[in-house]
Design an enzyme around this catalytic site. Structure first.
Site, PDB file in Angstrom:
ATOM      1  N   TYR A  57      52.682  38.605  51.330  1.00  0.00           N
ATOM      2  CA  TYR A  57      52.434  38.256  49.924  1.00  0.00           C
ATOM      3  C   TYR A  57      51.060  38.813  49.545  1.00  0.00           C
ATOM      4  CZ  TYR A  57      52.335  34.778  46.031  1.00  0.00           C
ATOM      5  OH  TYR A  57      52.292  34.109  44.826  1.00  0.00           O
ATOM      6  N   LYS A  95      55.601  41.730  49.125  1.00  0.00           N
ATOM      7  CA  LYS A  95      55.527  41.390  47.688  1.00  0.00           C
ATOM      8  C   LYS A  95      54.268  42.026  47.155  1.00  0.00           C
ATOM      9  CE  LYS A  95      55.233  37.141  44.806  1.00  0.00           C
ATOM     10  NZ  LYS A  95      53.991  37.412  44.075  1.00  0.00           N
TER      11      LYS A  95
END
Lengths: 310, 310
Positions: free
Chosen positions: B134, B162
């Site tokens: 992330y 991500k």
């Protein structure tokens, strides 16, 4: 200089080897500071890794700090991402016998001025302890405006503001201190952080130095502080050359400030404390890796050159 | 598109009115998403306020998410400042039945590349669940290099990255996706975040959209996703005009993206969910103040104009 919000506040490490709080090592660090003559001890500052600890660990550290401080006032860092957690830490600090709280507006989602003002309002309304406003944009990523300093400082219960390093230029530094003083009540002290610029900050008019260095090496920090204080006697009766002495004491530690700037003060002071045998090796909480062997050698050499190696 | 690491992942809010987890409201949000046809549900993303919750609350939210997802794969955010806490959250997510973990290198002290690589190594070695890396510099303040993407992506167990919004220029966006793809294994998917640039990101070659919007309003997000997917069929057989359709669907929501940019996507989507009656008022954890009445009126007007008001 009898308030815990003036003079030198020493920030000890919280040793966490193998992810467990080393209570005896922490107690020894605090006793060492209590015997050194620092004006206060701030447990659970950034140097004390407060943000990484559970509520239970933080309550335990606060108790150990007060129990081992031998009457030296103890401030306790209570910052957390969630306001309700801050209040719990504040209650635990009060129960431990803390003399004050240190509170940074720790952020994950970026905070607004309104969020931060209401955080300080909630904490000062909840706790009877005086609060140090902790402005550390490098870790919180929140930027205080001077106006917000003023709005927070007028809340009953605010005792001090821990400000980031001042401009390098002496006149600009003095102007910045005056600019802040113009918006805060007289009883609220200003404390400098960023050890390498502390001498200049004290000379520019700060009342306190919230110090990473002093948490592990109080003596060289006290030398800087005392020289700076001789340069700032009441009614302008400053001792000639004292400000220069403070600057010279600080300048002597330049190799250490350079390491702080290069690797971050926390990782360097942890390596210093490990090197001096004050705490076990690998005392920082993961994911924070300590310095590499090569970097540690540079730290050890620097301590040797500065005559700080025990 | 059967992997939980492709297509649309919807990030629900975790409603915390009066500082308490509203379990029925959270369960309803998840059931609503499960019925909408999203490809996965990511509980405890930034939108789910993971960083503010206790370990117990996070374990409870993970269980509620899986129990109410009706078979839709659930990813669970496990980020925390301390590695040992991340491992605990990962264990709790696995026990809850999560299909994967979302892990951001949350920071207080600035992290080094070495810290972050070792964090991901520790978590992937510890947990059997696939991990989404992330990258959210606005909240973590850590900046991944492309090289670090590559070193982390080759750890066994990494399933997806991500990534933050791509450059606005379509050719530059495609070049950036290619640049990342060149350093990561083929099985690691790329997911775009930043809802306003998701259509462009999917058109530029991202496999997934990790979406704030979809956690509360899945239908408009699915319209964008499906148009973008029609524009990216296998072997280059893209449907003519599909990428333009995705861009047009996204463009239609421009007033919402503007509010996201102005107040932050979390505060706006919380106001949207409150406005639509999906969660109680004041659902964000303090110190995060919700939008003001005036700002809420703008949100309500925007929902009305866009036909999203129920």
């Amino acid at each position: 200089m009898t308030s815990p919000f003036t003079g030198l506040s020493a920030f000890p490490l919280t040793p966490l080897p193998s992810d467990h709080l080393d209570e005896p090592a922490f107690a020894r660090l605090v006793r060492r500071l209590a015997g050194s003559g620092v004006d206060s001890i701030t447990a659970l500052g950034s140097t004390g890794s407060y943000a990484y600890l559970t509520a239970e660990e933080r309550a335990r550290v606060a108790r150990l700090a007060v129990e081992n401080a031998d009457g030296t006032p103890v401030l306790v860092g209570v910052g957390a991402l969630r306001t309700s957690h801050v209040l719990r830490h504040a209650d635990d600090a009060a129960a431990a016998g803390a003399a004050g709280l240190l509170l940074a507006p720790v952020s994950y989602q970026p905070l607004t001025d309104h969020d931060v003002l209401e955080l300080f309002r909630t904490v000062t309304e909840h706790s009877g302890l005086p609060v140090v406003v902790y402005d550390n944009p490098g870790t919180t990523h929140f930027r205080f405006s001077t106006e917000l300093y003023g709005r927070i400082a007028e809340l009953p219960g605010i005792a001090s503001i821990k400000i980031p390093p001042l401009p390098a230029d002496a006149a600009e530094a003095r102007a910045r201190v005056e600019e802040i003083r113009a918006v805060i009540p007289e009883h609220v002290t200003l404390g400098i952080s960023g050890d390498g610029s502390a001498a200049a900050g004290l000379t520019a008019g700060c009342d306190a130095w919230y110090s990473v260095l002093a948490g592990t090496l109080p003596e060289p920090a006290l030398r800087i502080l005392r020289a700076a204080q001789r340069g700032r006697l009441a009614d302008g009766e400053a001792e000639d050359g004292a400000a220069e002495d403070a600057a010279a004491e600080s300048k002597r530690l330049e190799p250490l400030w350079k390491l702080f700037a290069e690797f971050g003060s926390l990782r360097v002071i942890a390596a210093v404390a490990e090197e001096l045998g004050l705490v076990p090796h690998r005392c920082l909480p993961l994911p924070l890796q300590g310095l590499t062997e090569e970097q540690r050698t540079r730290v050890a050499d620097t301590l040797d050159i500065l005559g700080l190696d025990g």
